[in-house]
Design a protein around this motif. Structure first.
Motif, PDB file in Angstrom:
ATOM      1  N   LEU A 163       0.797  -1.212   0.109  1.00  0.00           N
ATOM      2  CA  LEU A 163       0.069   0.005   0.004  1.00  0.00           C
ATOM      3  C   LEU A 163       0.935   1.206  -0.047  1.00  0.00           C
ATOM      4  O   LEU A 163       0.593   2.303  -0.715  1.00  0.00           O
ATOM      5  CB  LEU A 163      -0.789   0.032   1.252  1.00  0.00           C
ATOM      6  CG  LEU A 163      -1.999  -0.922   1.193  1.00  0.00           C
ATOM      7  CD1 LEU A 163      -2.687  -1.141   2.576  1.00  0.00           C
ATOM      8  CD2 LEU A 163      -3.028  -0.793  -0.061  1.00  0.00           C
ATOM      9  N   LEU A 164       1.811   1.071   0.761  1.00  0.00           N
ATOM     10  CA  LEU A 164       2.784   2.446   0.690  1.00  0.00           C
ATOM     11  C   LEU A 164       3.335   2.569  -0.711  1.00  0.00           C
ATOM     12  O   LEU A 164       3.567   3.626  -1.273  1.00  0.00           O
ATOM     13  CB  LEU A 164       3.814   2.443   1.915  1.00  0.00           C
ATOM     14  CG  LEU A 164       4.910   3.374   1.944  1.00  0.00           C
ATOM     15  CD1 LEU A 164       4.189   4.732   2.341  1.00  0.00           C
ATOM     16  CD2 LEU A 164       5.685   3.212   3.042  1.00  0.00           C
ATOM     17  N   ILE A 165       4.183   1.435  -1.057  1.00  0.00           N
ATOM     18  CA  ILE A 165       4.733   1.487  -2.503  1.00  0.00           C
ATOM     19  C   ILE A 165       3.596   2.343  -3.541  1.00  0.00           C
ATOM     20  O   ILE A 165       3.991   3.123  -4.234  1.00  0.00           O
ATOM     21  CB  ILE A 165       5.142   0.291  -2.923  1.00  0.00           C
ATOM     22  CG1 ILE A 165       6.461   0.033  -2.035  1.00  0.00           C
ATOM     23  CG2 ILE A 165       5.602   0.210  -4.437  1.00  0.00           C
ATOM     24  CD1 ILE A 165       7.083  -1.597  -2.342  1.00  0.00           C
ATOM     25  N   VAL A 166       2.448   1.529  -3.633  1.00  0.00           N
ATOM     26  CA  VAL A 166       1.333   1.970  -4.570  1.00  0.00           C
ATOM     27  C   VAL A 166       1.148   3.404  -4.189  1.00  0.00           C
ATOM     28  O   VAL A 166       0.867   4.314  -5.225  1.00  0.00           O
ATOM     29  CB  VAL A 166       0.311   1.045  -4.520  1.00  0.00           C
ATOM     30  CG1 VAL A 166      -1.050   1.587  -5.310  1.00  0.00           C
ATOM     31  CG2 VAL A 166       0.589  -0.083  -4.973  1.00  0.00           C
ATOM     32  N   SER A 167       0.842   3.844  -2.969  1.00  0.00           N
ATOM     33  CA  SER A 167       0.589   5.323  -2.674  1.00  0.00           C
ATOM     34  C   SER A 167       1.724   6.081  -3.279  1.00  0.00           C
ATOM     35  O   SER A 167       1.417   7.384  -3.770  1.00  0.00           O
ATOM     36  CB  SER A 167       0.270   5.215  -1.358  1.00  0.00           C
ATOM     37  OG  SER A 167      -1.005   4.731  -1.138  1.00  0.00           O
ATOM     38  N   ARG A 171       1.542   9.234  -5.847  1.00  0.00           N
ATOM     39  CA  ARG A 171       1.883  10.606  -5.801  1.00  0.00           C
ATOM     40  C   ARG A 171       2.774  11.334  -6.830  1.00  0.00           C
ATOM     41  O   ARG A 171       2.712  12.082  -7.470  1.00  0.00           O
ATOM     42  CB  ARG A 171       2.352  10.786  -4.256  1.00  0.00           C
ATOM     43  CG  ARG A 171       1.161  11.033  -3.428  1.00  0.00           C
ATOM     44  CD  ARG A 171       1.599  11.140  -2.013  1.00  0.00           C
ATOM     45  NE  ARG A 171       0.727  11.187  -1.126  1.00  0.00           N
ATOM     46  CZ  ARG A 171       0.566  11.835   0.159  1.00  0.00           C
ATOM     47  NH1 ARG A 171       1.869  12.569   0.498  1.00  0.00           N
ATOM     48  NH2 ARG A 171      -0.319  11.801   0.893  1.00  0.00           N
ATOM     49  N   SER A 172       3.608  10.087  -7.147  1.00  0.00           N
ATOM     50  CA  SER A 172       4.812  10.836  -8.153  1.00  0.00           C
ATOM     51  C   SER A 172       4.322  10.685  -9.461  1.00  0.00           C
ATOM     52  O   SER A 172       4.589  11.584 -10.272  1.00  0.00           O
ATOM     53  CB  SER A 172       5.840   9.385  -8.263  1.00  0.00           C
ATOM     54  OG  SER A 172       6.615   9.438  -9.070  1.00  0.00           O
ATOM     55  N   ASN A 173       3.359  10.002  -9.991  1.00  0.00           N
ATOM     56  CA  ASN A 173       2.632  10.044 -11.086  1.00  0.00           C
ATOM     57  C   ASN A 173       1.627  11.253 -11.306  1.00  0.00           C
ATOM     58  O   ASN A 173       1.693  11.962 -12.459  1.00  0.00           O
ATOM     59  CB  ASN A 173       1.533   8.869 -11.366  1.00  0.00           C
ATOM     60  CG  ASN A 173       2.333   7.613 -11.875  1.00  0.00           C
ATOM     61  OD1 ASN A 173       3.463   7.627 -12.394  1.00  0.00           O
ATOM     62  ND2 ASN A 173       1.861   6.491 -11.638  1.00  0.00           N
ATOM     63  N   MET A 174       0.920  11.827 -10.020  1.00  0.00           N
ATOM     64  CA  MET A 174       0.491  13.167 -10.104  1.00  0.00           C
ATOM     65  C   MET A 174       1.336  14.141 -10.262  1.00  0.00           C
ATOM     66  O   MET A 174       1.068  14.990 -11.022  1.00  0.00           O
ATOM     67  CB  MET A 174      -0.469  13.227  -8.867  1.00  0.00           C
ATOM     68  CG  MET A 174      -1.511  12.253  -8.654  1.00  0.00           C
ATOM     69  SD  MET A 174      -2.559  12.572  -7.119  1.00  0.00           S
ATOM     70  CE  MET A 174      -2.300  11.170  -6.218  1.00  0.00           C
TER      71      MET A 174
END
Length: 193
Positions: A163-167, A171-174
């Motif tokens: 969950l932390l990696i996906v989150s 954010r990075s993608n945003m």
């Protein structure tokens, strides 16, 4: 999972090349690559990675990401631009980097711009960004822990990491998408001038 503060510390996010770190004399390519290697060694994911190579610098010059090099030596302004390229290329395409830096390169080349002043502001913002990142990451890590409390499975630590990696990637993608939109806006403005 290691404590998030330990992991962040291992990233070497505070590493940067300040104007004071750059010699006032022009440097040969080997000296430039060594400066980057020494400064960003902690930032490498794997020990055998190269931070900056001669080929990369040559490609930046050929791609007109840098104003012309004189006598095979790189000025303080070249090093500042290479540092900006180093940061930008982590999230943007080379064409986007060229769009962002083309006007700056042109103005620095004809001495219409004080790059050191702009670069100094970038360094100040870098420091602020690192502190904001640390605080945001702690909050995100806490949010993930709170979200995963309901799971309470034997794989909870693994699920928290996922969950932390996906989150973080979300954010990075945003941020990347916003940066790309700003580059597109800049390209239109540059085309109009």
């Amino acid at each position: 999972m290691k404590n998030i503060d330990e992991i962040i510390e291992e990233l070497g996010l505070d590493n940067k090349i300040t104007p004071q770190d750059i010699p006032s004399i022009d440097l040969y390519m080997d000296q430039v690559t060594q400066l980057f290697e020494n400064t960003f060694e902690k930032s490498k994911r794997h020990p055998d990675e190269k931070v900056l190579t001669k080929t990369m610098i040559n490609n930046y010059a050929k791609g007109k990401l840098l104003f012309p090099i004189k006598n095979k030596k790189y000025s303080k302004e070249h090093i500042m631009l290479i540092h900006l390229i180093y940061q930008l290329k982590g999230a943007l395409s080379i064409n986007d980097v060229k769009t962002v830096l083309s006007d700056l390169n042109d103005k620095v080349d004809v001495e219409q711009f004080n790059l050191e002043s702009i670069y100094g502001h970038y360094i100040n913002l870098h420091d602020t960004n690192v502190e904001d990142f640390k605080a945001d990451t702690k909050k995100l890590s806490s949010d993930v822990e709170n979200e995963s409390v309901e799971l309470s499975t034997e794989d909870q630590a693994y699920v928290e990491q996922v969950l932390l990696i996906v989150s973080l990637v979300n954010r990075s993608n945003m941020y990347r998408k916003l940066a790309e939109r700003l580059v597109d806006q800049m390209a239109v403005t540059l085309d109009e001038n």
